[in-house]
Scaffold this motif. Structure first.
Motif, PDB file in Angstrom:
ATOM      1  N   ARG A 278       0.846  -1.203   0.000  1.00 21.82           N
ATOM      2  CA  ARG A 278       0.000   0.000   0.000  1.00 21.82           C
ATOM      3  C   ARG A 278       0.879   1.251   0.000  1.00 21.82           C
ATOM      4  NH1 ARG A 278      -5.569   1.058   1.382  1.00 21.82           N
ATOM      5  NH2 ARG A 278      -5.840   3.301   1.373  1.00 21.82           N
ATOM      6  N   ARG A 279       1.953   1.219   0.782  1.00 18.68           N
ATOM      7  CA  ARG A 279       2.854   2.369   0.823  1.00 18.68           C
ATOM      8  C   ARG A 279       3.506   2.613  -0.539  1.00 18.68           C
ATOM      9  NH1 ARG A 279       3.983   0.124   6.022  1.00 18.68           N
ATOM     10  NH2 ARG A 279       5.859  -0.926   5.244  1.00 18.68           N
ATOM     11  N   ILE A 280       3.843   1.533  -1.242  1.00 20.51           N
ATOM     12  CA  ILE A 280       4.424   1.684  -2.573  1.00 20.51           C
ATOM     13  C   ILE A 280       3.414   2.320  -3.522  1.00 20.51           C
ATOM     14  CG2 ILE A 280       5.221   0.401  -4.607  1.00 20.51           C
ATOM     15  CD1 ILE A 280       6.558  -1.570  -2.657  1.00 20.51           C
ATOM     16  N   LEU A 281       2.172   1.839  -3.510  1.00 13.86           N
ATOM     17  CA  LEU A 281       1.157   2.409  -4.398  1.00 13.86           C
ATOM     18  C   LEU A 281       0.934   3.883  -4.107  1.00 13.86           C
ATOM     19  CD1 LEU A 281       0.648  -0.603  -5.122  1.00 13.86           C
ATOM     20  CD2 LEU A 281      -1.779  -0.041  -5.256  1.00 13.86           C
ATOM     21  N   GLU A 282       0.963   4.257  -2.841  1.00 16.57           N
ATOM     22  CA  GLU A 282       0.708   5.651  -2.492  1.00 16.57           C
ATOM     23  C   GLU A 282       1.825   6.573  -2.972  1.00 16.57           C
ATOM     24  OE1 GLU A 282      -0.106   5.459   1.679  1.00 16.57           O
ATOM     25  OE2 GLU A 282      -2.225   4.928   1.360  1.00 16.57           O
ATOM     26  N   GLU A 283       3.013   6.020  -3.224  1.00 13.24           N
ATOM     27  CA  GLU A 283       4.074   6.818  -3.824  1.00 13.24           C
ATOM     28  C   GLU A 283       3.684   7.296  -5.229  1.00 13.24           C
ATOM     29  OE1 GLU A 283       7.796   4.780  -3.896  1.00 13.24           O
ATOM     30  OE2 GLU A 283       7.604   4.082  -1.818  1.00 13.24           O
ATOM     31  N   TYR A 284       2.801   6.553  -5.870  1.00 13.08           N
ATOM     32  CA  TYR A 284       2.389   6.861  -7.242  1.00 13.08           C
ATOM     33  C   TYR A 284       1.108   7.691  -7.290  1.00 13.08           C
ATOM     34  CZ  TYR A 284       5.935   3.605  -8.924  1.00 13.08           C
ATOM     35  OH  TYR A 284       7.131   2.980  -9.216  1.00 13.08           O
ATOM     36  N   GLY A 285       0.602   8.080  -6.145  1.00 11.16           N
ATOM     37  CA  GLY A 285      -0.607   8.884  -6.114  1.00 11.16           C
ATOM     38  C   GLY A 285      -1.718   8.183  -5.355  1.00 11.16           C
ATOM     39  N   PRO A 286      -2.821   8.882  -5.108  1.00 11.41           N
ATOM     40  CA  PRO A 286      -3.885   8.338  -4.255  1.00 11.41           C
ATOM     41  C   PRO A 286      -4.856   7.399  -4.958  1.00 11.41           C
ATOM     42  CG  PRO A 286      -4.441  10.556  -4.945  1.00 11.41           C
ATOM     43  CD  PRO A 286      -3.067  10.278  -5.502  1.00 11.41           C
TER      44      PRO A 286
END
Length: 583
Positions: A278-286
């Motif tokens: 989840r933290r990795i995905l949030e690096e790419y935006g919400p």
């Protein structure tokens, strides 16, 4: 807003109401999205080899945009020996040549984005192909090596190690363990495979496995995907010591073996994995999402997968399995919404996918139909296709009126049945081979789609025969044959998906309309839309209101008060005045 405050306990026309779920005001496109599953090898074949490809998906992407869906989810397309239709991955960062190239994938994503569609890809982190370079390295390196520690190898039981390390069974039948021959030619260790023997399970106790999949996530996020559907997300971590299990291979509850005790599913350490993702995905935006294929029970356990720092969605398998059992359906809808509301997550709804008999076929039986994943053959009791299609329309209209997200499986908008007359020599699901034909497997729901009734292979492709044979009925159900018929299954889907968006039902509320919840009908209010499904044999007279959408023509209208009777196997959406609604 609390459930108690969003709606009064009664409506002049809907009658007594039991509020369950308040309108959804939280951010996130996925919370109300309709996501269309594409099974690439069966979608559209543009190069004539009998297998669908990215060129076919790209060419028909406007048809999906026209359906008014929000995103497309692609089943696996990675490089693979195709022993299990691509769920046996040999390279997670490349496209299998049968589908095209990475450039073709990029072109497909660009076309989807041009049409306002997002693309979600399948990720298979529990197991890979036995042809994957890491597993080949593990075989060559020998016991105790770092290479072998990427997977779950164990010594066998018995004096000569001739018995499997434990009694776990494969989902596809037979033992979940296979013994190898060591590099020196002697009988060796056993490796775990919860699925086919060609699909060794990764060892998620090894941090090197974590690092590899974080690399894979970034590879596809960098190519613009909007998220991942995570295959058997509940299975990655196994209980320490790999204790024996006498329950079902799929971990579902059975007498004496509650599902939450299955040692190969639902282990606590899983959640740290998904928090990191989840933290990795949030690096790419919400707006990038994770959806769990987590078949866990009881249903409140599903909330553990969609807490605010973990997955965004989880598939609702209890809903899929409920069929038209109205008390069960009501209980599952209520429990889904209340359990997921407690952690601030949306529910999802689904009736068919690539692993179960299509619901247009399942609902064609007077009884409950075949066991999911077993398939139907020509020697089995046969469904009533017309009855099944009518009930499928009613069930779909009911489902798409619910608040939350929804998944639809390619071809269900055409009312397609399962393929039943598949010769044994053409069956490809490993379940068929591993059970000696006792279970036919999932090929029937994976038959290639019909696009044009008058063309070769019903327009799926004009070259080689499709990889699975199409039923004769597919021609009359082809997309072009239905497009011009206002009463067709396809046009019903178009209307209800369009209306669902216009009415914002995915963001809506739910209250059970008690007057219309009977032994043969089930009804709820979503905003000012009353959704009623009648599965009984007798017509059901309904209150006055504007008919927004229905599954088929009502059996009769009143001349003055606009009341009408809802026929057997029909669902209706009615707009009715409701006092006390907010938001």
């Amino acid at each position: 807003m609390s459930v108690d405050s969003f709606l009064h306990s009664a409506s002049p026309l809907a009658g007594a109401l039991t509020p369950i779920h308040a309108p959804d005001k939280a951010h996130g496109w996925w919370r109300s999205a309709v996501i269309y599953q594409v099974y690439p090898r069966s979608f559209r074949d543009m190069n004539g080899d009998g297998i669908g490809d990215f060129a076919g998906i790209t060419a028909e992407m406007p048809q999906l945009a026209e359906l008014d869906v929000d995103a497309v989810w692609l089943s696996p397309f990675y490089r693979s020996p195709q022993r299990d239709a691509g769920y046996d991955v040999s390279d997670y960062c490349d496209v299998d040549p049968i589908f095209g190239t990475l450039g073709d994938f990029d072109g497909m994503v660009a076309e989807a984005n041009r049409l306002g569609l997002r693309v979600i890809v399948d990720l298979v982190p529990n197991h890979c192909s036995d042809q994957h370079r890491d597993f080949q390295a593990a075989l060559a390196a020998g016991p105790g090596s770092p290479e072998r520690d990427m997977f779950i190898f164990r010594d066998g039981q018995g004096a000569e190690g001739n018995e499997p390390p434990n009694n776990w069974e494969s989902h596809f039948g037979g033992s979940a363990w296979t013994r190898i021959t060591e590099p020196d030619g002697t009988p060796g260790q056993w490796y775990l495979h919860l699925f086919d023997s060609s699909q060794p399970d990764f060892n998620w106790d090894n941090q090197a496995v974590h690092a590899e999949f974080e690399r894979i996530l970034r590879f596809w996020l960098d190519r613009g995907v909007s998220g991942f559907r995570v295959d058997v997300a509940h299975a990655l971590v196994k209980a320490p010591g790999l204790p024996a299990w006498g329950g079902r291979a799929d971990g579902s509850s059975s007498d004496g073996f509650p599902g939450h005790e299955a040692p190969m599913f639902g282990q606590p350490a899983l959640h740290d994995i998904y928090r990191a993702w989840r933290r990795i995905l949030e690096e790419y935006g919400p707006d990038r999402i994770l959806c769990a294929e987590a078949n866990v029970d009881p249903l409140p356990r599903l909330a553990n997968w969609v807490r605010p720092d973990e997955m965004h969605q989880a598939f609702n398998f209890p809903y899929l399995h409920a069929g038209l059992d109205l008390p069960r359906l009501r209980h599952i809808v209520t429990e889904s919404l209340t359990s997921l509301d407690a952690v601030g997550a949306p529910s999802t709804w689904v009736l068919s996918n690539h692993d179960v008999v299509r619901h247009a076929t399942r609902f064609g039986y007077a009884w409950s139909g075949p066991r999911d994943g077993d398939g139907i053959g020509p020697q089995d009791p046969q469904p009533d296709e017309e009855l099944g299609r009518a009930r499928a329309a009613a069930a779909s209209l009911f489902m798409l009126g619910l608040p939350g997200g929804a998944y639809i499986y390619q071809g269900e908008e055409l009312g397609l049945p399962d393929g039943i007359d598949i010769p044994d020599h053409q069956r490809q699901d490993p379940t068929f081979a591993r059970t000696g034909g006792a279970r036919l497997g999932r090929d029937g729901c994976r038959v290639p789609l019909p696009w044009k009734a008058s063309e070769r292979h019903s327009g799926f492709g004009d070259g080689d025969a499709p990889w699975l044979p199409q039923p004769e009925s597919f021609a009359k159900l082809a997309r072009d044959a239905q497009a011009g018929d206002p009463s067709s299954h396809l046009n019903l889907y178009r209307r209800m998906l369009n209306a669902r968006r216009e009415l914002d039902l995915g963001r809506g509320s739910l209250s059970w309309a008690e007057e219309w919840c009977t032994a043969s009908s089930l009804a709820f209010l979503n905003g000012d839309i009353l959704v009623v499904m009648n599965v009984g044999s007798d017509p059901l007279e309904l209150p006055a209101g504007e008919v927004v959408l229905r599954s088929s023509s009502p059996s009769g209208y009143g001349e003055d008060d606009r009341r009408f009777a809802l026929g057997s196997g029909e669902t209706v959406w009615l707009r009715i005045p409701v006092e006390g609604t907010e938001g």
